[in-house]
Design a protein around this motif. Sequence first.
Motif, PDB file in Angstrom:
ATOM      1  N   THR A 128       0.816  -1.223   0.000  1.00 19.11           N
ATOM      2  CA  THR A 128       0.000   0.000   0.000  1.00 19.11           C
ATOM      3  C   THR A 128       0.847   1.269   0.000  1.00 19.11           C
ATOM      4  N   ALA A 129       2.148   1.152  -0.168  1.00 19.55           N
ATOM      5  CA  ALA A 129       3.039   2.298   0.008  1.00 19.55           C
ATOM      6  C   ALA A 129       3.226   3.096  -1.279  1.00 19.55           C
ATOM      7  N   ASP A 130       3.430   4.412  -1.099  1.00 21.64           N
ATOM      8  CA  ASP A 130       3.772   5.302  -2.206  1.00 21.64           C
ATOM      9  C   ASP A 130       5.283   5.400  -2.383  1.00 21.64           C
ATOM     10  N   LEU A 131       6.023   5.179  -1.311  1.00 23.32           N
ATOM     11  CA  LEU A 131       7.477   5.409  -1.314  1.00 23.32           C
ATOM     12  C   LEU A 131       8.134   4.428  -0.355  1.00 23.32           C
ATOM     13  N   ALA A 132       9.369   4.049  -0.657  1.00 22.88           N
ATOM     14  CA  ALA A 132      10.129   3.155   0.217  1.00 22.88           C
ATOM     15  C   ALA A 132      11.401   3.846   0.687  1.00 22.88           C
ATOM     16  N   ILE A 133      11.623   3.816   2.009  1.00 25.51           N
ATOM     17  CA  ILE A 133      12.908   4.229   2.564  1.00 25.51           C
ATOM     18  C   ILE A 133      13.721   2.962   2.754  1.00 25.51           C
ATOM     19  N   LEU A 134      14.775   2.821   1.974  1.00 19.37           N
ATOM     20  CA  LEU A 134      15.618   1.630   2.057  1.00 19.37           C
ATOM     21  C   LEU A 134      16.854   1.981   2.866  1.00 19.37           C
ATOM     22  N   LEU A 135      16.975   1.365   4.045  1.00 22.40           N
ATOM     23  CA  LEU A 135      18.117   1.639   4.904  1.00 22.40           C
ATOM     24  C   LEU A 135      19.292   0.734   4.586  1.00 22.40           C
ATOM     25  N   VAL A 136      20.475   1.320   4.652  1.00 22.47           N
ATOM     26  CA  VAL A 136      21.717   0.577   4.457  1.00 22.47           C
ATOM     27  C   VAL A 136      22.674   0.986   5.568  1.00 22.47           C
ATOM     28  N   ASP A 137      23.283   0.009   6.212  1.00 22.51           N
ATOM     29  CA  ASP A 137      24.315   0.293   7.201  1.00 22.51           C
ATOM     30  C   ASP A 137      25.572   0.757   6.449  1.00 22.51           C
ATOM     31  N   ALA A 138      26.052   1.952   6.768  1.00 23.57           N
ATOM     32  CA  ALA A 138      27.196   2.511   6.048  1.00 23.57           C
ATOM     33  C   ALA A 138      28.422   1.621   6.139  1.00 23.57           C
ATOM     34  N   GLY A 157       5.176  -2.161  -7.208  1.00 23.66           N
ATOM     35  CA  GLY A 157       4.804  -0.935  -7.899  1.00 23.66           C
ATOM     36  C   GLY A 157       5.363   0.335  -7.302  1.00 23.66           C
ATOM     37  N   ILE A 158       6.252   0.243  -6.304  1.00 22.69           N
ATOM     38  CA  ILE A 158       6.852   1.436  -5.713  1.00 22.69           C
ATOM     39  C   ILE A 158       7.974   1.922  -6.625  1.00 22.69           C
ATOM     40  N   LYS A 159       7.891   3.160  -7.042  1.00 29.70           N
ATOM     41  CA  LYS A 159       8.876   3.722  -7.966  1.00 29.70           C
ATOM     42  C   LYS A 159       9.646   4.892  -7.372  1.00 29.70           C
ATOM     43  N   GLN A 407      -1.389  -1.741 -13.597  1.00 31.66           N
ATOM     44  CA  GLN A 407      -2.552  -0.914 -13.903  1.00 31.66           C
ATOM     45  C   GLN A 407      -3.507  -0.800 -12.723  1.00 31.66           C
ATOM     46  N   ASN A 408      -3.580  -1.837 -11.906  1.00 29.76           N
ATOM     47  CA  ASN A 408      -4.494  -1.799 -10.767  1.00 29.76           C
ATOM     48  C   ASN A 408      -4.016  -2.783  -9.705  1.00 29.76           C
ATOM     49  N   ARG A 409      -3.565  -2.239  -8.566  1.00 29.69           N
ATOM     50  CA  ARG A 409      -3.049  -3.100  -7.504  1.00 29.69           C
ATOM     51  C   ARG A 409      -4.133  -4.001  -6.932  1.00 29.69           C
ATOM     52  N   SER A 410      -5.346  -3.474  -6.796  1.00 31.48           N
ATOM     53  CA  SER A 410      -6.414  -4.239  -6.151  1.00 31.48           C
ATOM     54  C   SER A 410      -6.837  -5.441  -6.972  1.00 31.48           C
ATOM     55  N   THR A 411      -6.952  -5.268  -8.281  1.00 30.23           N
ATOM     56  CA  THR A 411      -7.450  -6.349  -9.134  1.00 30.23           C
ATOM     57  C   THR A 411      -6.325  -7.103  -9.829  1.00 30.23           C
ATOM     58  N   GLY A 412      -5.066  -6.769  -9.500  1.00 33.49           N
ATOM     59  CA  GLY A 412      -3.941  -7.473 -10.090  1.00 33.49           C
ATOM     60  C   GLY A 412      -3.136  -8.264  -9.086  1.00 33.49           C
TER      61      GLY A 412
END
Length: 491
Positions: A128-138, A157-159, A407-412
């Motif tokens: 259900t997310a619009d955005l992802a914060i991807l954490l990486v240990d430096a 589908g997160i871009k 095209q559609n997360r709910s029906t795909g």
Amino acid sequence: MTAAITALAAELPDVHPAFVTRDSRPLRLITCGSVDDGKSTLIGRLLWDTKAVKEDQAATLHRDSGKQNDLGLPDFALLLDGLQAEREQGITIDVAYRYFASDKRSFIVADTPGHEQYTRNMATGASTADLAILLVDARTGLLEQTRRHATIASLMGIKQFVLAVNKFDLVGYDRAVFDRISHDFKELALTLGVRQVTAIPMSALKGENVVYSGAAVMPWYDGPTLVEALELATLRSAQTTGFRLPVQRVCRPGESFRGYQGTVAGGAVKPGDGVIILPSGQIANVKQIVTFDLVRNAAVAGDAITLVLDRQVDVSRGDMIVSLDSQPQSGMSFDAHLVALQPDGIQPGRRYWLKSGSRRQRVQVNPVSQLDLKSGKWNPAEALAMNAIGKVHLAFDEAAIFDPYEQNRSTGAFILIDPDTNNTVAGGMVTAKRADLGGLNANDGRVILSLPADLAEQIMATELLASRRDEVETRRVTNAAARDLIDGIDG
């Protein structure tokens, strides 16, 4: 190929979309990445510095933290890790959702677990997310679990990604470390079709570049803080399909009223619109749109409604009411991506229950390939192990109804259920309808025959076919389904 990707990655800038005014819907985001990269601590710091932690919560946090760290700060991860097992082991197990807001925008954040055995929970948060914060240990850079989470998020589908290079204080705020990790991730992002990447060096524990600037210790970094990047992010684009209403319930309080209830899964509808009921193919017009307290002039995606049609049609739970001029794909076979979620994985030819929305169907699953997370290549595979990401063919006993997931997360989207244990064994996303319908086409020397059941059984009992039984696929279908199957092959 690798050289081309490297060249493109070097030119891929940090993306800061043009600012949009505060939207009525909060931005939904997830944190993901490998174990101990600091996901819960980062969100705890976000909540703390945006004043989303109430006084009584702060007092409890200080009490539960026990001995505080060298900075005199509480354990921010406890704001998210509420389960007893999480606190005892110091890990995240379940998805925790929290609300916070800046002066410009509001957010809903999901803290997802990093351990491989909890991949299913991460996939739930990403759905259900619009955005992802991807954490990486430096100190460690990109790991296999980092790549797995990035791949799942992109398949969901997160871009938009924020690459949070965390624990940067532990590498002496070395710019070369940041440049190397951000370059490596941009290479990975390009292979996933992701071009909106904002890389930020930070220390979640110290709060540097989270809500407040870390310029005092990283004067070379002139990009946004995490909150500023989130304020500039865009909401996920609207679905491109027409009206979709998966029917949850038929409402018949009296002889004078019959309505079809569900939550609109795409598009919009208004009285007078022509609709078609799938899979039966019956056509009607919308007479009335009713909610719990009023009659509506229109309904859009996300609205829970009761739809009244202008004529008597046969509709039941699991059917879908859709736009007459924009219909989903219907067929007996589809291609899909899967994430296997149980120890037994996915075995070739195994039959499962597939559940999508309110519809449940029998399906046979045949793995085709599996993603190698180290190389980024899809390798041929006959089975999928637990947590593997694979491409599969789905073969149904009766016509299935899907939109492509993009095209559609709910029906795909769908889940696979083990018919013996009722465990959810996989989550999947439909990519396309199979034009060859199970591999039967004009080029491979195979044909499909539609025969009466008794005649088919007699033919299968002959000595010739008995000796080659493994090469023959049989499927019992209704006359209507057989017509759909043959139509699909002809098309």
